[in-house]
Design an enzyme around this catalytic site. Sequence first.
Site, PDB file in Angstrom:
ATOM      1  N   ARG A   1     -53.343 -82.219 -16.763  1.00  0.00           N
ATOM      2  CA  ARG A   1     -54.778 -82.299 -17.015  1.00  0.00           C
ATOM      3  C   ARG A   1     -55.404 -83.471 -16.263  1.00  0.00           C
ATOM      4  O   ARG A   1     -54.750 -84.459 -15.955  1.00  0.00           O
ATOM      5  CB  ARG A   1     -55.064 -82.499 -18.511  1.00  0.00           C
ATOM      6  CG  ARG A   1     -54.815 -81.315 -19.397  1.00  0.00           C
ATOM      7  CD  ARG A   1     -55.325 -81.612 -20.804  1.00  0.00           C
ATOM      8  NE  ARG A   1     -55.064 -80.507 -21.716  1.00  0.00           N
ATOM      9  CZ  ARG A   1     -53.958 -80.389 -22.433  1.00  0.00           C
ATOM     10  NH1 ARG A   1     -53.011 -81.304 -22.351  1.00  0.00           N
ATOM     11  NH2 ARG A   1     -53.791 -79.353 -23.242  1.00  0.00           N
TER      12      ARG A   1
ATOM     13  N   LYS B   1     -52.886 -87.535 -23.250  1.00  0.00           N
ATOM     14  CA  LYS B   1     -54.023 -88.155 -23.926  1.00  0.00           C
ATOM     15  C   LYS B   1     -54.563 -87.251 -25.029  1.00  0.00           C
ATOM     16  O   LYS B   1     -54.950 -87.724 -26.099  1.00  0.00           O
ATOM     17  CB  LYS B   1     -55.128 -88.453 -22.908  1.00  0.00           C
ATOM     18  CG  LYS B   1     -56.310 -89.203 -23.482  1.00  0.00           C
ATOM     19  CD  LYS B   1     -57.317 -89.557 -22.395  1.00  0.00           C
ATOM     20  CE  LYS B   1     -58.490 -90.323 -22.979  1.00  0.00           C
ATOM     21  NZ  LYS B   1     -59.492 -90.660 -21.918  1.00  0.00           N
TER      22      LYS B   1
ATOM     23  N   HIS C   1     -59.579 -78.020 -14.000  1.00  0.00           N
ATOM     24  CA  HIS C   1     -58.811 -77.293 -15.009  1.00  0.00           C
ATOM     25  C   HIS C   1     -58.297 -75.962 -14.478  1.00  0.00           C
ATOM     26  O   HIS C   1     -57.301 -75.424 -14.984  1.00  0.00           O
ATOM     27  CB  HIS C   1     -59.651 -77.085 -16.264  1.00  0.00           C
ATOM     28  CG  HIS C   1     -58.829 -77.086 -17.524  1.00  0.00           C
ATOM     29  ND1 HIS C   1     -58.060 -78.157 -17.916  1.00  0.00           N
ATOM     30  CD2 HIS C   1     -58.633 -76.127 -18.466  1.00  0.00           C
ATOM     31  CE1 HIS C   1     -57.436 -77.877 -19.050  1.00  0.00           C
ATOM     32  NE2 HIS C   1     -57.756 -76.645 -19.399  1.00  0.00           N
TER      33      HIS C   1
ATOM     34  N   ARG D   1     -54.770 -76.276 -13.453  1.00  0.00           N
ATOM     35  CA  ARG D   1     -53.813 -76.169 -14.563  1.00  0.00           C
ATOM     36  C   ARG D   1     -53.545 -74.696 -14.888  1.00  0.00           C
ATOM     37  O   ARG D   1     -52.401 -74.289 -15.081  1.00  0.00           O
ATOM     38  CB  ARG D   1     -54.367 -76.903 -15.777  1.00  0.00           C
ATOM     39  CG  ARG D   1     -53.452 -76.902 -17.016  1.00  0.00           C
ATOM     40  CD  ARG D   1     -54.020 -77.857 -18.057  1.00  0.00           C
ATOM     41  NE  ARG D   1     -53.433 -77.709 -19.371  1.00  0.00           N
ATOM     42  CZ  ARG D   1     -52.310 -78.309 -19.768  1.00  0.00           C
ATOM     43  NH1 ARG D   1     -51.643 -79.080 -18.930  1.00  0.00           N
ATOM     44  NH2 ARG D   1     -51.852 -78.137 -20.998  1.00  0.00           N
TER      45      ARG D   1
ATOM     46  N   HIS E   1     -48.022 -77.607 -24.405  1.00  0.00           N
ATOM     47  CA  HIS E   1     -48.627 -76.818 -25.479  1.00  0.00           C
ATOM     48  C   HIS E   1     -47.789 -76.948 -26.743  1.00  0.00           C
ATOM     49  O   HIS E   1     -46.570 -76.788 -26.710  1.00  0.00           O
ATOM     50  CB  HIS E   1     -48.703 -75.335 -25.092  1.00  0.00           C
ATOM     51  CG  HIS E   1     -49.707 -75.048 -24.032  1.00  0.00           C
ATOM     52  ND1 HIS E   1     -49.635 -73.924 -23.223  1.00  0.00           N
ATOM     53  CD2 HIS E   1     -50.819 -75.719 -23.650  1.00  0.00           C
ATOM     54  CE1 HIS E   1     -50.662 -73.929 -22.395  1.00  0.00           C
ATOM     55  NE2 HIS E   1     -51.389 -75.001 -22.627  1.00  0.00           N
TER      56      HIS E   1
ATOM     57  N   TYR F   1     -51.665 -66.879 -20.864  1.00  0.00           N
ATOM     58  CA  TYR F   1     -51.547 -66.729 -19.411  1.00  0.00           C
ATOM     59  C   TYR F   1     -50.703 -65.528 -19.025  1.00  0.00           C
ATOM     60  O   TYR F   1     -50.789 -65.035 -17.904  1.00  0.00           O
ATOM     61  CB  TYR F   1     -50.923 -67.995 -18.801  1.00  0.00           C
ATOM     62  CG  TYR F   1     -51.765 -69.224 -18.971  1.00  0.00           C
ATOM     63  CD1 TYR F   1     -52.851 -69.469 -18.136  1.00  0.00           C
ATOM     64  CD2 TYR F   1     -51.480 -70.152 -19.965  1.00  0.00           C
ATOM     65  CE1 TYR F   1     -53.623 -70.607 -18.289  1.00  0.00           C
ATOM     66  CE2 TYR F   1     -52.255 -71.291 -20.126  1.00  0.00           C
ATOM     67  CZ  TYR F   1     -53.324 -71.517 -19.281  1.00  0.00           C
ATOM     68  OH  TYR F   1     -54.097 -72.638 -19.437  1.00  0.00           O
TER      69      TYR F   1
END
Length: 228
Positions: free
Chosen positions: A88, A114, A176, A179, A202, A211
């Site tokens: 990210r 984060k 993003h 990613r 995740h 995905y």
Amino acid sequence: RSPLGQSIQRNTVNHHHRRLRVIINRAIKDGIIHNSPYNSFKLKNTKTDRTYLTEEEISAIVDLDLSNNQSLERVRDIFFFACNTGVRWSDSSVLTHHNIELYEGKKYLRFQMKKTQDPVAVPLTQDALDIIEKYKAEKNFSKDDKLLPKISGQKFNNYIKHVAELAGLYKTVTHHVARHTFATVALMNDMPIHVVQKILGHTKLETTQIYAKTLPKTLFVEMEKFKL
């Protein structure tokens, strides 16, 4: 609508509701209030497509000659780094050489995300390593140096849209999207889904499975079974 009169997507509104719900739950815990309005108000997200780039589209961006525009070249490199790692923006923008570790002679990133505060380990591809070395060579090396060039998130997303246009792409490209691209390309190339989950950090496999639902490769493989 936003204060500027712009429409706000339902999922964005829900994101703000979740933040408010955390505050309300804390107030209930502290005895300031006794009931939550969210007990009878459920948040429902709108299903969205996760934009990603194909390997051909990535190549179109990588093959651009941006040597006459250092800002766009750096943005392209940061984007390609994210395509190779799935990291990210909030994490990649603060990574330093302290985050690089060795396992059996191979380099990987180790850092605490984060967003979730969970630890993550990401093996580095040769392309990612080449980008790191490129910007390491620009300065007197220190392990405290950032891995990637410094730029604000807003400027990055403005510039990467321009880079995508120069590459002849008609998708809305942001950091993003890199990613999403990493996750999709990894799954299309048969990387086990639990490995993709670990690299992306995740907490739920269901998030990674998003995905995998409509991968073009899966559709074509399955369509070959179709006969009239």
